[in-house]
Design an enzyme around this catalytic site. Structure first.
Site, PDB file in Angstrom:
ATOM      1  N   HIS A  26      -8.778   3.581  -8.638  1.00  0.00           N
ATOM      2  CA  HIS A  26      -7.680   4.346  -8.052  1.00  0.00           C
ATOM      3  C   HIS A  26      -8.179   5.673  -7.465  1.00  0.00           C
ATOM      4  O   HIS A  26      -7.443   6.327  -6.733  1.00  0.00           O
ATOM      5  CB  HIS A  26      -6.648   4.631  -9.152  1.00  0.00           C
ATOM      6  CG  HIS A  26      -5.221   4.437  -8.728  1.00  0.00           C
ATOM      7  ND1 HIS A  26      -4.828   3.654  -7.655  1.00  0.00           N
ATOM      8  CD2 HIS A  26      -4.052   4.931  -9.245  1.00  0.00           C
ATOM      9  CE1 HIS A  26      -3.505   3.679  -7.549  1.00  0.00           C
ATOM     10  NE2 HIS A  26      -3.010   4.444  -8.486  1.00  0.00           N
ATOM     11  N   ASN A  79       1.370   9.722  -8.748  1.00  0.00           N
ATOM     12  CA  ASN A  79       2.781   9.536  -8.406  1.00  0.00           C
ATOM     13  C   ASN A  79       3.472  10.841  -7.995  1.00  0.00           C
ATOM     14  O   ASN A  79       4.652  10.832  -7.667  1.00  0.00           O
ATOM     15  CB  ASN A  79       3.539   8.873  -9.567  1.00  0.00           C
ATOM     16  CG  ASN A  79       3.469   9.683 -10.844  1.00  0.00           C
ATOM     17  OD1 ASN A  79       2.663  10.604 -10.955  1.00  0.00           O
ATOM     18  ND2 ASN A  79       4.305   9.349 -11.804  1.00  0.00           N
ATOM     19  N   ASP A 104      -7.085   3.540  -2.349  1.00  0.00           N
ATOM     20  CA  ASP A 104      -7.493   2.198  -2.748  1.00  0.00           C
ATOM     21  C   ASP A 104      -6.448   1.190  -2.264  1.00  0.00           C
ATOM     22  O   ASP A 104      -5.263   1.492  -2.177  1.00  0.00           O
ATOM     23  CB  ASP A 104      -7.644   2.114  -4.276  1.00  0.00           C
ATOM     24  CG  ASP A 104      -6.373   2.552  -5.004  1.00  0.00           C
ATOM     25  OD1 ASP A 104      -5.876   3.668  -4.733  1.00  0.00           O
ATOM     26  OD2 ASP A 104      -5.871   1.778  -5.839  1.00  0.00           O
ATOM     27  N   ASN A 125       1.653   4.182  -5.577  1.00  0.00           N
ATOM     28  CA  ASN A 125       2.463   5.346  -5.952  1.00  0.00           C
ATOM     29  C   ASN A 125       2.106   6.599  -5.162  1.00  0.00           C
ATOM     30  O   ASN A 125       2.965   7.439  -4.909  1.00  0.00           O
ATOM     31  CB  ASN A 125       2.336   5.618  -7.452  1.00  0.00           C
ATOM     32  CG  ASN A 125       3.081   4.585  -8.278  1.00  0.00           C
ATOM     33  OD1 ASN A 125       4.036   3.988  -7.801  1.00  0.00           O
ATOM     34  ND2 ASN A 125       2.637   4.357  -9.496  1.00  0.00           N
TER      35      ASN A 125
END
Length: 199
Positions: A26, A79, A104, A125
């Site tokens: 991520h 997020n 990603d 997110n």
């Protein structure tokens, strides 16, 4: 050279802050902005908005009409990145079409990548938060492939886990290529970048 003739681009590496997340799939956006900062020869510093670390510099060969760039790594979790990105965009007067998000992408195999303008957030997110805060999804994306999780592994567990040993051998090349693509996008435009890098 006036600002209108040489506008600022905001290049945002998406990831989660802190050492425990550093090697996760991520966090590829952080890795790519690290490489771009290394090429600029400047370390990240806290921005006065207090919600991101930035490097201000230029892309392109010295002496050319270099593109002015702000590299940014939000200090918030994935997020919630939209808030810091919006604050930076406002501070530097950067419209959405001159924002590049490096992130990603599950739907692209590892060691491939694609650049595009706009589109959905595909469950990501960070993109969702950016779209919400900016009020539009019409920003550029450099989508760095991580592939789908093997077997029945949950997507959340997969993206928040480290690259495999085999992937780690290839990762520096993938980061280098993604950094090249970001430079190409800013200097030569989306169409040229897609021709050269979309796989």
């Amino acid at each position: 050279m006036t600002d209108t003739a040489n506008p600022v681009w905001l290049v945002v590496g998406l990831g989660n802050p802190g050492p425990s997340y550093a090697g996760h799939r991520h966090n590829i956006g952080y890795l790519v902005t690290d490489e771009l900062a290394r090429r600029m020869g400047s370390p990240f510093r806290a921005h006065k908005t207090g919600r991101a670390d930035v490097v201000e510099g230029r892309f392109g060969s010295p002496g050319s009409d270099q593109a002015r760039v702000v590299l940014a790594r939000p200090r918030s979790y994935m997020n919630e990145v939209g808030g810091p990105v919006k604050a930076l965009a406002t501070f530097y007067k950067v419209p959405p079409e001159r924002i590049v998000a490096i992130h990603d992408e599950l739907d692209i195999p590892f060691d491939t990548m694609r650049a595009k303008l706009g589109g959905g957030d595909n469950g990501h997110n960070g993109l969702k938060s950016m779209r919400s805060s900016l009020g539009t999804g019409d920003f550029h994306r450099v989508r760095v492939g991580i592939g789908r999780p093997p077997g029945r592994q949950e997507v959340a567990d997969f993206v928040l886990s480290n690259y495999s040993a085999a992937e780690r051998k290839v990762l520096p090349f993938q980061v280098d290529t993604a950094a090249d693509a970001v430079e190409c996008l800013v200097l030569e435009g989306l169409e040229r970048t897609q021709q050269k890098f979309n796989s």
